[in-house]
Motif scaffolding. Structure first.
Motif, PDB file in Angstrom:
ATOM      1  N   GLU A 569       0.827  -1.207   0.000  1.00  0.00           N
ATOM      2  CA  GLU A 569       0.000   0.000   0.000  1.00  0.00           C
ATOM      3  C   GLU A 569       0.861   1.257   0.000  1.00  0.00           C
ATOM      4  N   LEU A 570       1.950   1.239   0.802  1.00  0.00           N
ATOM      5  CA  LEU A 570       2.853   2.387   0.842  1.00  0.00           C
ATOM      6  C   LEU A 570       3.540   2.588  -0.508  1.00  0.00           C
ATOM      7  N   SER A 571       3.939   1.490  -1.155  1.00  0.00           N
ATOM      8  CA  SER A 571       4.569   1.578  -2.480  1.00  0.00           C
ATOM      9  C   SER A 571       3.611   2.189  -3.495  1.00  0.00           C
ATOM     10  N   LYS A 572       2.311   1.822  -3.391  1.00  0.00           N
ATOM     11  CA  LYS A 572       1.303   2.401  -4.288  1.00  0.00           C
ATOM     12  C   LYS A 572       1.222   3.920  -4.111  1.00  0.00           C
ATOM     13  N   LYS A 573       1.265   4.343  -2.835  1.00  0.00           N
ATOM     14  CA  LYS A 573       1.198   5.783  -2.549  1.00  0.00           C
ATOM     15  C   LYS A 573       2.403   6.512  -3.140  1.00  0.00           C
ATOM     16  N   VAL A 574       3.587   5.883  -3.025  1.00  0.00           N
ATOM     17  CA  VAL A 574       4.803   6.491  -3.578  1.00  0.00           C
ATOM     18  C   VAL A 574       4.682   6.631  -5.091  1.00  0.00           C
ATOM     19  N   LYS A 575       4.223   5.559  -5.761  1.00  0.00           N
ATOM     20  CA  LYS A 575       4.089   5.598  -7.225  1.00  0.00           C
ATOM     21  C   LYS A 575       3.067   6.642  -7.662  1.00  0.00           C
ATOM     22  N   LYS A 576       1.956   6.725  -6.908  1.00  0.00           N
ATOM     23  CA  LYS A 576       0.937   7.714  -7.231  1.00  0.00           C
ATOM     24  C   LYS A 576       1.496   9.132  -7.090  1.00  0.00           C
ATOM     25  N   ALA A 577       2.279   9.364  -6.021  1.00  0.00           N
ATOM     26  CA  ALA A 577       2.889  10.681  -5.811  1.00  0.00           C
ATOM     27  C   ALA A 577       3.906  10.983  -6.905  1.00  0.00           C
ATOM     28  N   GLU A 578       4.660   9.953  -7.340  1.00  0.00           N
ATOM     29  CA  GLU A 578       5.643  10.143  -8.423  1.00  0.00           C
ATOM     30  C   GLU A 578       4.937  10.535  -9.722  1.00  0.00           C
ATOM     31  N   ARG A 579       3.796   9.875 -10.011  1.00  0.00           N
ATOM     32  CA  ARG A 579       3.034  10.223 -11.231  1.00  0.00           C
ATOM     33  C   ARG A 579       2.513  11.654 -11.160  1.00  0.00           C
ATOM     34  N   MET A 580       2.050  12.035  -9.961  1.00  0.00           N
ATOM     35  CA  MET A 580       1.530  13.392  -9.795  1.00  0.00           C
ATOM     36  C   MET A 580       2.616  14.435 -10.026  1.00  0.00           C
ATOM     37  N   VAL A 581       3.804  14.178  -9.472  1.00  0.00           N
ATOM     38  CA  VAL A 581       4.931  15.096  -9.667  1.00  0.00           C
ATOM     39  C   VAL A 581       5.286  15.178 -11.149  1.00  0.00           C
ATOM     40  N   ALA A 582       5.321  13.997 -11.836  1.00  0.00           N
ATOM     41  CA  ALA A 582       5.663  13.961 -13.267  1.00  0.00           C
ATOM     42  C   ALA A 582       4.622  14.739 -14.081  1.00  0.00           C
TER      43      ALA A 582
END
Length: 649
Positions: A569-582
Motif C-alpha cells: 500500500e505504501l509503495s502504491k502511494k509512492v508511485k501515485k505521488a511520483e506520477r503526480m509530480v511527473a
C-alpha cells in the motif's frame, strides 16, 4: 456557580477596579481580557482566595474545588515527577490505604455472621465504589497520559523535579491541577511555557472538561478555540460578552460606534439647548421656556462613551546595512551537553529577507541553535554567518537580565548613543512608558513592562538579523499586533522561536521543526506546517492501527517492520505521488513553452496594442505560478513518503 459581588480593589487611592460583579456558571469558558496592569491576575487571585479585595465578596458552594495556576510560583517540592504529580490523587491514595486496611482486617476475622463484620463489608463496598468513581484503578495511566500530553518523556517520570527549569516545573503544577479535576480552572497564562503540541493537547482537554474554565492568555488562537465568553477589564470597569475573543473584538467596536453616534446626537441636542438658554436668558417674555429648557438639561441622562486605552506601540526598526544573500549556513552541526545529544549533524541555510519560525517541543534545541548562531556556544560542525550580518538578539530571559536598581529612563540612557539620546522619552512613549512612569524602578515593573523595556533596548542598534526567543510572552494583544506589523515590515532577516500560532501566522514563510535531534524544513506558514503535522500523525496512526494480532503488534513495534500488504500500500502511494509530480512537471514545461511563444509575439511591434495578447500572457504567468506551487507541494509529499519507505526497507 461562583458569584462575584461588587468587588473593589484600592491600592493607596488608586482603584484598580470598582464595584465589579458577574457570575461564573458551571460550564462557562471565560477569557479575561485587558491590557497588562488592568487587574486580570489580581481578579483571578481574589476568586482563588489568594488575595482579599478592598471591598465586595466572592461566594461559592460548600466543598467547591478550585484549581488555580498563577503566572509565577515558588517551588519547594523534592520528589520525582511521578510522585509529585501523584499528590493530585491524595484522596485516592488515602482510600487505597483504607481499603487495604479493611481487607486485612476481613482476612483476619472469622465472625462472618456478626453485625460488625457486615458493617465492615458495607464500609469496604462504600470505599471501593468511591475509589472506582474517582478513577483510582487507572490513576497511574491518567498521570502518564497527562504528563506525555504536556511534553514529558517516559524517562522524565523518575527524575527529581529540582532538575527541571521553571517552565517545566510549571508544567508539573499544571498536570497536578488538571488531574485534581476541580469544579473550576483558574489559569493565568498557561501557554507561556508550552510548545505547540502541548498547547493543542491542553486545548482539547479544556474543550471537553465538565467544569468551568476562566483563563488569562495573550494567545489569540488559544482563547478563540476554548472560550465562549469574554470579560474585559478596562479602566476599572468590566464588559461581559457571550463570545470568544475575535467576536468580542467585533462586538466591542460595534458598541463603541453605537455609543459614539448616540453621544454625538445627545451633544448636539445639549448644545442647541444651551444656546437657546444663553440667547433668551434675560428676556422676560421667554423666561418660562428658558426655565423649562434648564430643567430638561438637568434631567438628561448623559451618555458615556467607553474609554479605551489609546496608548500604542509604534515600532519601526531602524534601517540597517544590507547583508549577503546567505545569512546563516550550518553544515553537519552537532551539539551535546555531556552525554545528552541535542542537535545531530544539522544542515541549514537561511537567506536574506526570510522570516523563519523555529518550532518544536521544549528541550529539542531551538534556543540552543539560536545561541550557536549568536556564537555563544561551542559546537561540532560548521556554523557560518554571511557577509555583513549584524545580529539583534532577544532572549527568553532578556527581561530578567535588566538591572532592578535602575529606573526605566536610566536603563535606556545607559545604552543609548548619538542622536537617539535626545529622543529617549519619545522612544519610551511609543512603548507605553510616558510621563512620570519613566522614573519607575525596574524592580517594580510587571512581566509585560519588563519585556517591553527589553524590546526598547533591542531597537537602539540597527541590525539586519533579528533572533527573537519567545518575544510575545507577557505582551498584551495590541502590543503583539504592533510588534507583528513591525516585524512584517522589517527588511532584514528574522528568526522567531515561538509557540504563538496567531503571532506567527502571516508573518513567517518557512518553518524549521526541531525534533529528535534533527531539523526538518517546511516551506509555508505556520498553519500549513500544523496541517502537514496532522497528516503525518494520522498516517502514523493508520499504520499502527492496521488489523494485526497483539503478538504481531509487539513484533512490529520491536522491528519497525510493516506487513507485506502495508508495504504494498505504501509503495502504491509512492508511485501515485511520483506520477503526480511527473504530471505537474509536464504541465509546467508546456506552460513555459506557451509563455516563450507569447513573449516572442508580444515583442513584435505589430502586436504592441493587442490587449488580449497581454491578458493571455498574464493569465499564463498566473497559471505557471499555480502549477509551480502545486508541484512543490506534491514534491514535498513524495519526499515524505519516500523517507517513510526508506526507513522501513
Amino acid at each position: 456557580m461562583v458569584s462575584i459581588n461588587q468587588l473593589t480593589v484600592d491600592f493607596g487611592g488608586f482603584k484598580l477596579f470598582e464595584d465589579v460583579s458577574f457570575l461564573i456558571n458551571p460550564k462557562d469558558r471565560i477569557g479575561l481580557i485587558g491590557k497588562n496592569g488592568a487587574g486580570k491576575s489580581t481578579l483571578l487571585k481574589i476568586i482563588a482566595g489568594h488575595m482579599e479585595p478592598s471591598s465586595g465578596l466572592v461566594t461559592k458552594p460548600r466543598d467547591f474545588k478550585i484549581g488555580y495556576l498563577p503566572q509565577h510560583m515558588n517551588y519547594t517540592d523534592t520528589r520525582n515527577v511521578m510522585d509529585e504529580v501523584e499528590q493530585a490523587f491524595s484522596e485516592i491514595k488515602d482510600l487505597e490505604r483504607e481499603i487495604e486496611s479493611i481487607n486485612q482486617e476481613i482476612a483476619e476475622r472469622t465472625d462472618y455472621e456478626s453485625e460488625s463484620y457486615m458493617k465492615l463489608l458495607d464500609r469496604l463496598n462504600e470505599k471501593t465504589e468511591r475509589f472506582n468513581l474517582m478513577g483510582g484503578a487507572n490513576h497511574t495511566g491518567l498521570i502518564e497520559s497527562t504528563l506525555k500530553g504536556l511534553g514529558f518523556e517516559q524517562s522524565d517520570f523518575s527524575r527529581n523535579t529540582g532538575e527541571f527549569s521553571g517552565g517545566w516545573r510549571m508544567r508539573i503544577e499544571l498536570a497536578k491541577i488538571l488531574l485534581e479535576q476541580p469544579d473550576i480552572f483558574l489559569l493565568d497564562e498557561p501557554t507561556n511555557h508550552l510548545d505547540i503540541d502541548s498547547i493543542q493537547w491542553l486545548e482539547d482537554f479544556l474543550k471537553t472538561y465538565s467544569g468551568a474554565v476562566v483563563l488569562i492568555s495573550h494567545d489569540k488562537a488559544f482563547l478563540d478555540n476554548i472560550t465562549k465568553r469574554s470579560i474585559e477589564i478596562s479602566l476599572g470597569r468590566i464588559y461581559d460578552y457571550k463570545a470568544n475573543y475575535s467576536r468580542f473584538m467585533e462586538l466591542r467596536q460595534e458598541r463603541r460606534e453605537q455609543q459614539l453616534n448616540a453621544y454625538k446626537n445627545q451633544q448636539k441636542k445639549i448644545e442647541d439647548t444651551e444656546k437657546f438658554i444663553e440667547r433668551f436668558r434675560y428676556k422676560a417674555t421667554k423666561s418660562v421656556q428658558v426655565q423649562s429648557r434648564i430643567k430638561q438639561l438637568e434631567k438628561i441622562d448623559r451618555i458615556e462613551v467607553d474609554e479605551f486605552d489609546k496608548a500604542a506601540l509604534n515600532i519601526k526598526f531602524p534601517a540597517a546595512p544590507r547583508s549577503g544573500t546567505v545569512v546563516v549556513k550550518a553544515d553537519k552541526l552537532s551539539k551535546s551537553y555531556g552525554d545528552l545529544l541535542v542537535l545531530d549533524e544539522i544542515d541549514m541555510s537561511i537567506e536574506r529577507g526570510e522570516k523563519i519560525a523555529f518550532v518544536g517541543r521544549n528541550g529539542e534545541g531551538k534556543t540552543t541553535m539560536a545561541r550557536i548562531i549568536m556564537n555563544e556556544l561551542a559546537h561540532q560542525g560548521k556554523m557560518d554567518l554571511g557577509h555583513n550580518v549584524k545580529i539583534g538578539y532577544f532572549a527568553q530571559d532578556q527581561a530578567e537580565r535588566l538591572d532592578d536598581s535602575h529606573t526605566i529612563f536610566e536603563t535606556i540612557d545607559l545604552v543609548a548613543v548619538g542622536d537617539i539620546r535626545t529622543k529617549i522619552r519619545d522612544l519610551l512613549g511609543a512603548f507605553m512608558f510616558s510621563g512620570e512612569t519613566v522614573d519607575k524602578k525596574v524592580s517594580v515593573l510587571s512581566g509585560g513592562e519588563r519585556t517591553r523595556l527589553a524590546m526598547v533596548k533591542l531597537l537602539l542598534e540597527p541590525v539586519n538579523l533579528l533572533i527573537l526567543d519567545e518575544p510575545t510572552n507577557h505582551l498584551d494583544m495590541r502590543s503583539k499586533d504592533i510588534l507583528k506589523d513591525a516585524l512584517r515590515d522589517f527588511e532584514g532577516t528574522v528568526i522567531l522561536v515561538s509557540h504563538d500560532r496567531e503571532f506567527l501566522d502571516g508573518l513567517v514563510d518557512k518553518v524549521f521543526e526541531f525534533r529528535h535531534h534533527k531539523v526538518k524544513e517546511y516551506l509555508g506558514g505556520i498553519y500549513y506546517f500544523l496541517e502537514k503535522k496532522k497528516l503525518e500523525n494520522l498516517n502514523d496512526l493508520n499504520i499502527k492501527s492496521a488489523d494485526v494480532s497483539p503478538k504481531e503488534e509487539v513484533k512490529a513495534a520491536s522491528t519497525s517492520k510493516l506487513s507485506y500488504e502495508e508495504r504494498k500500500e505504501l509503495s502504491k502511494k509512492v508511485k501515485k505521488a511520483e506520477r503526480m509530480v511527473a504530471d505537474f512537471e509536464s504541465g509546467i514545461a508546456k506552460m513555459e513553452a506557451t509563455l516563450e511563444e507569447l513573449t516572442e509575439a508580444i515583442s513584435k511591434p505589430e502586436n504592441a496594442g493587442d490587449e488580449q495578447m497581454f491578458k493571455d500572457y498574464h493569465q499564463a504567468e498566473k497559471e505557471l505560478e499555480k502549477q509551480m506551487e502545486d508541484w512543490e507541494n506534491a514534491q514535498l509529499e513524495l519526499e515524505e513518503l519516500q523517507e517513510q519507505k526508506n526507513k522501513l526497507d
